[in-house]
Design an enzyme around this catalytic site. Structure first.
Site, PDB file in Angstrom:
ATOM      1  N   HIS B 396     -10.459   7.482   1.277  1.00  0.00           N
ATOM      2  CA  HIS B 396      -9.226   8.161   0.870  1.00  0.00           C
ATOM      3  C   HIS B 396      -8.231   7.131   0.403  1.00  0.00           C
ATOM      4  O   HIS B 396      -7.372   6.693   1.166  1.00  0.00           O
ATOM      5  CB  HIS B 396      -8.626   8.939   2.041  1.00  0.00           C
ATOM      6  CG  HIS B 396      -9.363  10.196   2.394  1.00  0.00           C
ATOM      7  ND1 HIS B 396      -9.064  10.925   3.517  1.00  0.00           N
ATOM      8  CD2 HIS B 396     -10.373  10.863   1.769  1.00  0.00           C
ATOM      9  CE1 HIS B 396      -9.857  11.989   3.581  1.00  0.00           C
ATOM     10  NE2 HIS B 396     -10.668  11.969   2.547  1.00  0.00           N
ATOM     11  N   GLU B 397      -8.327   6.702  -0.828  1.00  0.00           N
ATOM     12  CA  GLU B 397      -7.291   5.825  -1.376  1.00  0.00           C
ATOM     13  C   GLU B 397      -6.164   6.702  -1.885  1.00  0.00           C
ATOM     14  O   GLU B 397      -6.389   7.638  -2.661  1.00  0.00           O
ATOM     15  CB  GLU B 397      -7.835   4.963  -2.516  1.00  0.00           C
ATOM     16  CG  GLU B 397      -6.776   4.118  -3.214  1.00  0.00           C
ATOM     17  CD  GLU B 397      -5.985   3.222  -2.268  1.00  0.00           C
ATOM     18  OE1 GLU B 397      -6.595   2.604  -1.363  1.00  0.00           O
ATOM     19  OE2 GLU B 397      -4.747   3.160  -2.394  1.00  0.00           O
ATOM     20  N   HIS B 475      -6.641   0.791   5.386  1.00  0.00           N
ATOM     21  CA  HIS B 475      -6.302  -0.416   4.623  1.00  0.00           C
ATOM     22  C   HIS B 475      -4.871  -0.304   4.101  1.00  0.00           C
ATOM     23  O   HIS B 475      -4.353   0.788   3.950  1.00  0.00           O
ATOM     24  CB  HIS B 475      -7.307  -0.629   3.496  1.00  0.00           C
ATOM     25  CG  HIS B 475      -8.582  -1.243   3.997  1.00  0.00           C
ATOM     26  ND1 HIS B 475      -9.167  -2.348   3.430  1.00  0.00           N
ATOM     27  CD2 HIS B 475      -9.352  -0.923   5.069  1.00  0.00           C
ATOM     28  CE1 HIS B 475     -10.260  -2.659   4.103  1.00  0.00           C
ATOM     29  NE2 HIS B 475     -10.408  -1.808   5.102  1.00  0.00           N
ATOM     30  N   GLU B 476      -4.263  -1.478   3.848  1.00  0.00           N
ATOM     31  CA  GLU B 476      -2.814  -1.542   3.599  1.00  0.00           C
ATOM     32  C   GLU B 476      -2.117  -0.652   4.630  1.00  0.00           C
ATOM     33  O   GLU B 476      -1.309   0.218   4.297  1.00  0.00           O
ATOM     34  CB  GLU B 476      -2.442  -1.110   2.171  1.00  0.00           C
ATOM     35  CG  GLU B 476      -3.168  -1.858   1.080  1.00  0.00           C
ATOM     36  CD  GLU B 476      -4.581  -1.345   0.866  1.00  0.00           C
ATOM     37  OE1 GLU B 476      -4.798  -0.135   0.970  1.00  0.00           O
ATOM     38  OE2 GLU B 476      -5.474  -2.174   0.630  1.00  0.00           O
ATOM     39  N   GLU B 494      -7.082  -3.051   7.919  1.00  0.00           N
ATOM     40  CA  GLU B 494      -6.980  -4.306   7.184  1.00  0.00           C
ATOM     41  C   GLU B 494      -5.695  -5.000   7.684  1.00  0.00           C
ATOM     42  O   GLU B 494      -5.654  -5.460   8.802  1.00  0.00           O
ATOM     43  CB  GLU B 494      -6.937  -4.010   5.683  1.00  0.00           C
ATOM     44  CG  GLU B 494      -7.154  -5.224   4.793  1.00  0.00           C
ATOM     45  CD  GLU B 494      -7.046  -4.827   3.309  1.00  0.00           C
ATOM     46  OE1 GLU B 494      -7.792  -5.402   2.513  1.00  0.00           O
ATOM     47  OE2 GLU B 494      -6.195  -3.982   2.955  1.00  0.00           O
ATOM     48  N   GLU B 500     -11.716  -9.706   0.182  1.00  0.00           N
ATOM     49  CA  GLU B 500     -11.509  -9.361  -1.233  1.00  0.00           C
ATOM     50  C   GLU B 500     -10.728 -10.434  -1.982  1.00  0.00           C
ATOM     51  O   GLU B 500     -10.913 -10.615  -3.178  1.00  0.00           O
ATOM     52  CB  GLU B 500     -10.817  -8.000  -1.353  1.00  0.00           C
ATOM     53  CG  GLU B 500      -9.426  -7.967  -0.747  1.00  0.00           C
ATOM     54  CD  GLU B 500      -8.862  -6.548  -0.660  1.00  0.00           C
ATOM     55  OE1 GLU B 500      -9.656  -5.610  -0.532  1.00  0.00           O
ATOM     56  OE2 GLU B 500      -7.642  -6.397  -0.700  1.00  0.00           O
TER      57      GLU B 500
END
Lengths: 693, 693
Positions: B396-397, B475-476, B494, B500
């Protein structure tokens, strides 16, 4: 009186250069240099940069040497995406300007405003495609830049969450700074640290780099915006930190808008830095008020220091200071000794709401700005002062409750107008309640001294006061950003630790304090420091960390067009020889020269009394013995002057013998030099009286 | 499975001590010490102070030596006066606690939660007469404290403008920190500076004082509040800087409230500091989810690194990575090699709105969380994975557009539930638009990653996911404050520079990066670092600044219950000997010991596989050659182990010979030592297989 006579014609040229015509050079970071400009004498140079990801930056150098390394620009918004990346160059324009204007009062009769301007516009390449223009003005002793955001169909109002402006000082060095803390007040001792040990600082913040360059970062023309502190984020990189608001955006304004100018004063030495502060005034708009000759620079006395000594109180009661009789006593003293004004604090109702009986720590909700305490007959006192040729200085202490003050502002100013009172000291001690402002929602909001709400409030007070020919001396104020050029009734303010800290401060002001102030706070504008405590005693007879000569020197060193003789009348009467200098020293100047100076160590000023051939010299040092030996070449060539010298005695020392003073006279000319020892904690004052040859 | 079995009985005692009964001692500042407490073994001591003007403060010492000098406490509000001064002591209470609890997954099977608690209440003496209680929990390796604000008739809602909490580090030393900047992301390289050169820092921030003490400041249980950065205001004084909001108050909450815990981890050495991070978990509430055995710690592979190498894209089009065929290829690879999961990124519509074709720099407005691109048959892929015994990991970005995400959250999670997907990687890359949230006014607001809005958002996602037996890897993310104890489906995140950056970072992660992470970011909790790039190549075949052995070591060093084998399947197939370790290394642990460590230089871990006699050792160094020589006394006494060693070759060096590796076996027992050289940029990994004697 023509206040802003043009003494030289402006030279203007506007050139639009298509972006494609620019030579592309690279900054060390790999950014492209998309625009450049030089100051009129090619001393200061700016490169405007665009990074591969479309970030806008700038680089400042002086005589080919970097001063500000590449530093980023941009905005965060609370209701729109950040303006940060994805910019492309849209165009640029240059302009040159050279004009000399006259100060109605000030440190200089005339100031030359000479710069080259570079305006660079960037457009976002994606989505909203907003424009951001950055306008640089390059002077030979510094640079100002500001953002301009135009109005667009999709972008009519800016809710600025923060300004992303950086200042990346290119060289290591020393910083003089005062921190920005939670009381959101300005009254902290200066710190001297390596640049990379600065924390969160107020502006002006002053740097001396290892190569000897002197810099100071400040802002000019802070109007309808939020004041800027600086936080050091890492290394020597400082970032704008706009003061918060209670409602989210730090700044909320319709578009188009232009931000305040971000200013970097740049000079090879400390005296040059002091003079470069003229940039702050030059970046402000000319006088909008027209004739302000109703305001006369003056010295004043007042019912004030006696409260700081706890000999009387602001609050009502048996020790109430602001009584009719006491006011008349000060008026008599002022009239007898040629002072122009008498300040009366604590005359109005509302000081009694603190359970501990300390009105300063009030919430401000009870302050009336029109009703005197019963023991103070305001009309009678005003009439008495008028009869004696003395002006009363009114007092509006708000305790930071501007909701209460603004309700009463017009009647309060009207009262003073009717009584012929041409000056008011305002105050915003908000230690109990904070700044209390009426929000758009009809509720009380707690705001910051330097936030947009207070910036707007101060200007409202200034403009309403100006309509009634009233000058304003603001304490616990918004910082000075040169608006006195535009509104010359904004005559002075506090905004750092003044003499009052020598009454009760823990700690008191150290000997270096004024030598710090000169190169930091004083770059922003006049300070109502309230010097002249010839008793050298604070509350409970605690000593002030100063020699007697230094108290005189402060009248020349710390500029203000209103200067208090702050001590008790009886102390002046007991010290007639030093009081003589205080009576004679000027408060308005044709010219100012710093003859010698080192930040935090020493400041030696010569100032020429406005409209008279008389010069004054003032010098302050720090806790060490200091010496200076200066040429008197500022004096008229061929003319003889009687130098009336007030200097520290040979054995003077603020710790052991603060009262040792030598008062002597010499005949001097412009070809002479003057050498002097400043004692630890000391100073020197000289009056140069032009003699008929 | 009983997740939070009590292994020891809690010992509780509650003592209300009248204020008058306290002995009054003085702090060096002249403040009174009004309350004190010691940790269970009297290692850590706290003094609670009250200044003459009624300011509340605290002092922390360890074995009689100051750690945190007197530091102030308090609040600013946007709709009420500051809570800052005029406090009097109202009462205090102490309590002792000792309980051992079990982690459902983690670095330790059991954690002992043993502390003495001191709650000190203060009442304002004037006006609003509000109460502020500060609760201290003293552990032998650190301290946590939080504020509690009770509800009162006049004080039912707190709109917090800022928290005035200070941390005045008592001794000079070195700091490891990453700055807090305008992208409001967490992904910056660590800086190592003297403590008094720190700028504005994220937490955890780690200090080693000149006397060798190791400290780290962080927070625990960040719930319905704003995340805390630290700004150094002067000297060694740090101040809480809550993350802003678009609406004014940094925190807006009904009363009563308890703030997150402010935590100071304190240990005599770096390994002790790592272990003291258990405090973060202990200061969180026990598991609220009950049985979470549906989540199994696992290693996973996925369609991810190939996009970072630009071999395929998240966006649709000819290079689209998330195709049905490609997903099946990864599923086959996972099944063949025993990996539990396959992550597929870019499977869903919405990556194509960036004009430059880079979906990461999207506004997120087009993201669908339920509609796959036409070339990705989600049900078929899920069924194929299920058949192969592999779990899909959803993606889920949001591009930070939580307004768009929250609208779809429930159907999106329901879709995964229906498909038997038990894990989702969420993402908040907000580089284009910022965090876009739906405000109470129905408009889009731009918020901060660590602000209250996002803190609340993350917990909403976690709890909704938990209802559907879905684990979350954010993430973020918002920073980790130990909430995995309370919500064990929050398995990883993250929150710093991961692998990355070795694909395309400018610069790439330096060799010291992981030795920095261990003592900073990793104190907060698991990190989905995505190690194992055995090709040692980033985008365009650029080198990674690591030896081959270090890539293996990272699985032991950087803790996460989900660990990616991040490289391309073909790279693993080309490196079967090292891939063997990646296949065999555990991801869930019974115990963790740091055998040797120095912040930023070296970290040597031994971890015991959960439910098995197997131990693993992992060691990372920095850019210098490092050596360690550690006792193997963590192994079962009297038992023989086969140590399968993966170490840097004698001539290995990340710059010149990164692939030089020695893979060898030795038989060892608990009485042996193991000495090893770590090459510059290198590491070491060992698997200790218990042998039948």
């Amino acid at each position: 009186m023509t206040l802003f006579r043009l003494l030289a014609a402006a030279v203007l040229c506007l050139i639009a250069i298509p972006a494609a015509a620019q030579t592309v050079a690279q900054a060390p970071s790999g950014s492209q240099i998309v625009a450049t400009a030089d100051s009129p004498s090619k001393v200061i140079h700016v490169d405007v940069t665009l990074s591969p990801e479309g970030r806008v930056g700038y680089i400042v150098s002086r005589q080919g040497k970097p001063v500000i390394a590449e530093s980023r620009l941009g905005f965060l918004f609370t209701d729109a995406p950040q303006m940060l990346r994805n910019f492309k160059l849209a165009g640029q324009a240059t302009r040159s300007f050279d004009q000399t204007w006259e100060e109605p009062w000030g440190e200089y009769r005339t100031i030359r405003d000479r710069y080259n301007e570079l305006a660079v516009s960037f457009d976002e390449t994606k989505w909203l495609k907003r424009r951001m223009t950055v306008v640089f003005r390059l002077f030979d002793d510094g640079i100002g830049f500001r953002y301009e955001l135009p109005r667009a169909p999709d972008f009519t109002h800016a809710n600025i969450a923060d300004e992303l402006t950086e200042f990346n000082v290119a060289e290591p060095g020393t910083a003089w700074w005062d921190e920005a803390l939670e009381w959101n007040r300005a009254e902290y001792l200066y710190r001297r640290t390596p640049i990379d040990e600065v924390g969160v600082a107020q502006t002006p913040i002053t740097f001396r780099t290892d190569s000897g360059l002197h810099l100071s970062i400040h802002e000019a023309a802070l109007v309808d915006y939020s004041g800027m502190d600086l936080r050091r984020v890492h290394d020597n990189v400082f970032k704008a930190m706009l003061m918060p608001s209670s409602t989210g955006p730090k700044v909320s304004r319709g578009l188009p808008l232009a931000t305040p100018w971000r200013v970097i004063m740049i000079a090879p030495d400390a005296p040059g830095l002091y003079k470069s502060a003229q940039i702050i005034l030059n970046l402000n708009e000319p006088n909008k008020l027209g004739d302000v000759s109703w305001f006369k620079p003056m010295k004043y006395v007042g019912i004030w220091w006696e409260m700081h000594l706890d000999k009387s109180t602001w609050n009502s009661g048996p020790k109430h200071g602001a009584t009719t009789a006491n006011a008349k006593r000060y008026i008599d003293f002022a009239a007898k000794n040629g002072f122009g004004g008498v300040l009366v604090e604590g005359w109005n109702k509302g000081w009694d709401d603190d359970p501990d009986g300390n009105g300063w720590f009030a919430w401000g909700k009870d302050f009336s700005f029109t009703q005197p305490y019963p023991d103070f007959d305001l009309p009678a006192v005003a009439a008495y002062a008028h009869k004696k040729g003395v002006g009363l200085i009114g007092h509006h202490e708000t305790a930071g409750n501007i909701a209460n003050y603004e309700k009463q502002l017009i009647p309060a100013l009207e009262l003073y107008r009717r009584l012929g009172i041409h000056a008011v000291k305002t105050g915003y001690v908000a230690d109990a309640g904070g700044i209390q402002a009426l929000g758009a929602d009809g509720k009380i909001h707690f705001e910051w001294h330097q936030g947009q709400v207070m910036v707007d409030h101060h200007l409202k007070v200034i403009t309403e006061a100006a309509k009634r020919q009233i000058a304003v001396d603001a304490h616990e104020p918004v910082k000075d950003t040169g608006l006195r050029r535009t509104y010359p009734n904004w005559v002075s303010r506090e905004g750092q630790r003044g003499m009052e800290y020598n009454a009760w401060g823990e700690p008191k002001n150290p000997p270096e304090h004024e030598a710090n102030l000169v190169f930091t706070r004083m770059l922003s504008g006049p300070m109502d420091f309230t010097p002249g405590i010839v008793s050298l005693k604070g509350k409970d007879d605690t000593p002030i960390l100063s020699t007697l000569a230094k108290q005189l020197a402060l009248y020349v060193v710390i500029y203000s067009p209103i200067q208090m003789a702050a001590d008790l009348p009886e102390n002046y009467e007991a010290n007639p020889k030093t009081f003589k200098f205080i009576k004679e020293v000027a408060v308005d100047w044709d010219d100012t020269r710093m003859l010698a100076g080192e930040v935090g160590d020493l400041a030696v000023f010569a100032r020429k009394q406005r409209g008279a051939p008389t010069w004054f010299l003032g010098a302050v040092g720090d806790e060490q013995e200091r010496h200076f030996d200066v040429a008197l070449d500022f004096l008229d060539p061929g003319r003889r002057y009687r130098a009336e010298i007030y200097r520290d005695g040979a054995d003077a020392d603020y710790r052991t013998n603060p009262r040792a003073i030598v008062i002597e006279q010499r005949i001097v000319t412009a070809r002479d030099r003057m050498a002097m020892r400043i004692a630890p904690g000391g100073g020197a004052a000289v009056r140069f009286v032009a003699l008929d040859n």
